[in-house]
Enzyme design. Structure first.
Site, PDB file in Angstrom:
ATOM      1  N   ASN A   1     -13.044   3.084  -5.584  1.00  0.00           N
ATOM      2  CA  ASN A   1     -11.437   3.397  -5.632  1.00  0.00           C
ATOM      3  C   ASN A   1     -10.765   4.172  -4.417  1.00  0.00           C
ATOM      4  O   ASN A   1     -11.848   4.662  -3.671  1.00  0.00           O
ATOM      5  CB  ASN A   1     -11.255   4.492  -6.773  1.00  0.00           C
ATOM      6  CG  ASN A   1     -11.622   4.147  -8.155  1.00  0.00           C
ATOM      7  OD1 ASN A   1     -11.633   2.833  -8.380  1.00  0.00           O
ATOM      8  ND2 ASN A   1     -11.718   5.205  -8.928  1.00  0.00           N
TER       9      ASN A   1
ATOM     10  N   HIS B   1     -14.593   1.047  -0.584  1.00  0.00           N
ATOM     11  CA  HIS B   1     -13.498   0.064  -0.147  1.00  0.00           C
ATOM     12  C   HIS B   1     -12.419   0.906   0.563  1.00  0.00           C
ATOM     13  O   HIS B   1     -11.149   0.352   0.348  1.00  0.00           O
ATOM     14  CB  HIS B   1     -13.128  -0.716  -1.591  1.00  0.00           C
ATOM     15  CG  HIS B   1     -14.029  -1.430  -1.995  1.00  0.00           C
ATOM     16  ND1 HIS B   1     -14.090  -1.794  -3.420  1.00  0.00           N
ATOM     17  CD2 HIS B   1     -15.226  -1.978  -1.493  1.00  0.00           C
ATOM     18  CE1 HIS B   1     -15.248  -2.579  -3.669  1.00  0.00           C
ATOM     19  NE2 HIS B   1     -15.831  -2.705  -2.660  1.00  0.00           N
TER      20      HIS B   1
ATOM     21  N   TYR C   1       0.831  -1.203   0.022  1.00  0.00           N
ATOM     22  CA  TYR C   1       0.271   0.094   0.076  1.00  0.00           C
ATOM     23  C   TYR C   1       0.850   1.191  -0.126  1.00  0.00           C
ATOM     24  O   TYR C   1       0.622   2.226  -0.527  1.00  0.00           O
ATOM     25  CB  TYR C   1      -0.965   0.004   1.141  1.00  0.00           C
ATOM     26  CG  TYR C   1      -2.164  -1.241   1.054  1.00  0.00           C
ATOM     27  CD1 TYR C   1      -2.019  -2.306   1.451  1.00  0.00           C
ATOM     28  CD2 TYR C   1      -3.208  -0.667   0.070  1.00  0.00           C
ATOM     29  CE1 TYR C   1      -2.981  -3.156   1.072  1.00  0.00           C
ATOM     30  CE2 TYR C   1      -4.225  -1.670  -0.407  1.00  0.00           C
ATOM     31  CZ  TYR C   1      -4.218  -2.894   0.204  1.00  0.00           C
ATOM     32  OH  TYR C   1      -5.057  -3.707  -0.042  1.00  0.00           O
TER      33      TYR C   1
ATOM     34  N   THR D   1     -15.542   0.203 -14.193  1.00  0.00           N
ATOM     35  CA  THR D   1     -15.557  -0.714 -13.390  1.00  0.00           C
ATOM     36  C   THR D   1     -15.986  -2.128 -13.806  1.00  0.00           C
ATOM     37  O   THR D   1     -16.922  -2.323 -14.712  1.00  0.00           O
ATOM     38  CB  THR D   1     -16.317  -0.694 -12.055  1.00  0.00           C
ATOM     39  OG1 THR D   1     -16.414  -1.936 -11.367  1.00  0.00           O
ATOM     40  CG2 THR D   1     -18.007  -0.409 -12.406  1.00  0.00           C
ATOM     41  N   SER D   2     -15.081  -3.371 -13.631  1.00  0.00           N
ATOM     42  CA  SER D   2     -15.706  -4.606 -14.257  1.00  0.00           C
ATOM     43  C   SER D   2     -16.847  -5.331 -13.569  1.00  0.00           C
ATOM     44  O   SER D   2     -17.270  -6.492 -13.960  1.00  0.00           O
ATOM     45  CB  SER D   2     -14.558  -5.735 -14.184  1.00  0.00           C
ATOM     46  OG  SER D   2     -14.132  -5.718 -12.774  1.00  0.00           O
TER      47      SER D   2
ATOM     48  N   ASP E   1      -8.245   5.973  -4.171  1.00  0.00           N
ATOM     49  CA  ASP E   1      -7.572   7.209  -4.486  1.00  0.00           C
ATOM     50  C   ASP E   1      -8.444   8.502  -4.109  1.00  0.00           C
ATOM     51  O   ASP E   1      -9.445   8.138  -3.919  1.00  0.00           O
ATOM     52  CB  ASP E   1      -7.113   7.410  -5.932  1.00  0.00           C
ATOM     53  CG  ASP E   1      -8.177   7.276  -7.096  1.00  0.00           C
ATOM     54  OD1 ASP E   1      -8.299   6.379  -7.913  1.00  0.00           O
ATOM     55  OD2 ASP E   1      -9.119   8.126  -7.001  1.00  0.00           O
TER      56      ASP E   1
END
Ligand code: BV8
Length: 231
Positions: free
Chosen positions: A90, A107, A56, A173-174, A92
């Site tokens: 995300n 998340h 991380y 996004t998948s 970020d």
């Protein structure tokens, strides 16, 4: 919000790809070089906290060096005409740095840490975290991230945001990760639905209009359409 339509954006790693932050599952993605179970689970943390912190720390340096791209910036323009809520997977801070004012991180956030005692208080992190760095409660600090196998605390809030929105836009996004991916099906039948992704996506049969292409190119196009047509 005086009678502005409620517009929700569900974003994933693809919106930050053109800012130079790797996605997870594309060719050359993050999980090509790392085993999720070695770096992104609580068991990995218990087994080798230094490996997890190094993983991380490296990603945090990438995020700090990255800049929001045209996709992040163009979403801010929607706020003058719509009641905008961003729900992102995300970790970020590019939505915030672009100027979006309403961002929910499902998340976690890589620029924050918290105690391993699971006390919800978070602490800003803009450099490295290391083993031996303690929270005020005396416990080891950990990244403020939801690892695989951990509950998603903001999920109920996210569902209530999506369930009554007028417009839903899914970007980059998948839809592989649950429960977050379930948000694509949480809106009501009257919601106008759009998806921005260069890949073919399995959602067009669910009434999603597909802007096929990169976020930096297609999100500004979609934003202009929404602003000009007052959808
Ligand atoms: C939980 C933080 C229970 C970490 C993340 C089997 C089947 C189904 C589910 C499971 C299963 N086994 C286990 C599960 C559950 C698991 C899960 O879903 N696993 C998946 C892998 C199968 N989920 C969990 O563990 C969740 N917790 O279930 O807890 C519980 C309940 C109560 C009590 C205790 C426990 C927690 C999941 C959260 C994990 N943490 N992130 C980190 O970042 O290191 S998830 C991680 O994946 C990221 O957050 C990321 O956002 C997320 C999803 O990835 P995407 O964002 O979609 O990125 P991806 O690379 O996949 O796709 C990129 C997309 O962008 C593609 O579509 C691509 O075409 C597109 N793209 C590429 N370039 C561009 C672009 N788009 C636009 N422009 C471009 N230029």
């Amino acid at each position: 919000m005086e009678n502005k339509k409620k517009l929700v954006i569900l974003s994933g790693a693809g919106i930050s790809a053109e800012s130079g932050i790797k996605t997870f599952r594309d060719t050359g993605g993050l999980w090509e070089n790392y085993d999720i179970h070695e770096v992104a689970t609580f068991e990995a943390w218990q087994k080798n906290p230094k490996l997890v912190l190094d993983f991380y720390n490296a990603r945090r340096h990438q995020v700090v060096a990255a800049q929001p791209n045209q996709a992040h910036h163009s979403l801010v323009a929607l706020e003058k005409s719509f009641d905008v809520h961003i729900v992102t997977q995300n970790i970020d801070d590019l939505h915030e740095r672009a100027g979006s004012s309403n961002v929910l991180h499902l998340h976690g956030e890589i620029l924050k840490s918290r105690s391993t005692s699971n006390d919800p208080i978070t602490f800003p992190v803009d450099d490295d975290l290391y083993v031996g760095q303690m929270a005020p409660d005396g416990q080891q600090l950990r990244p403020h991230i939801v690892w695989f196998g951990e509950a998603v605390p903001a999920m109920d809030e996210a569902i209530s945001i999506v369930s009554n929105c007028d417009i839903l836009i899914i970007i980059g996004t998948s839809l592989n990760v649950y429960p977050a991916a379930g948000l694509a099906y949480a809106c009501n039948e009257y919601t106008d639905k759009f998806i921005v992704d260069p890949s073919t996506v399995p959602l067009h049969e669910k009434g999603f209009i597909h802007y096929q292409g990169s976020a930096a190119k297609e999100v500004p196009t979609l934003v202009n359409y929404l602003l000009q047509n007052k959808v």
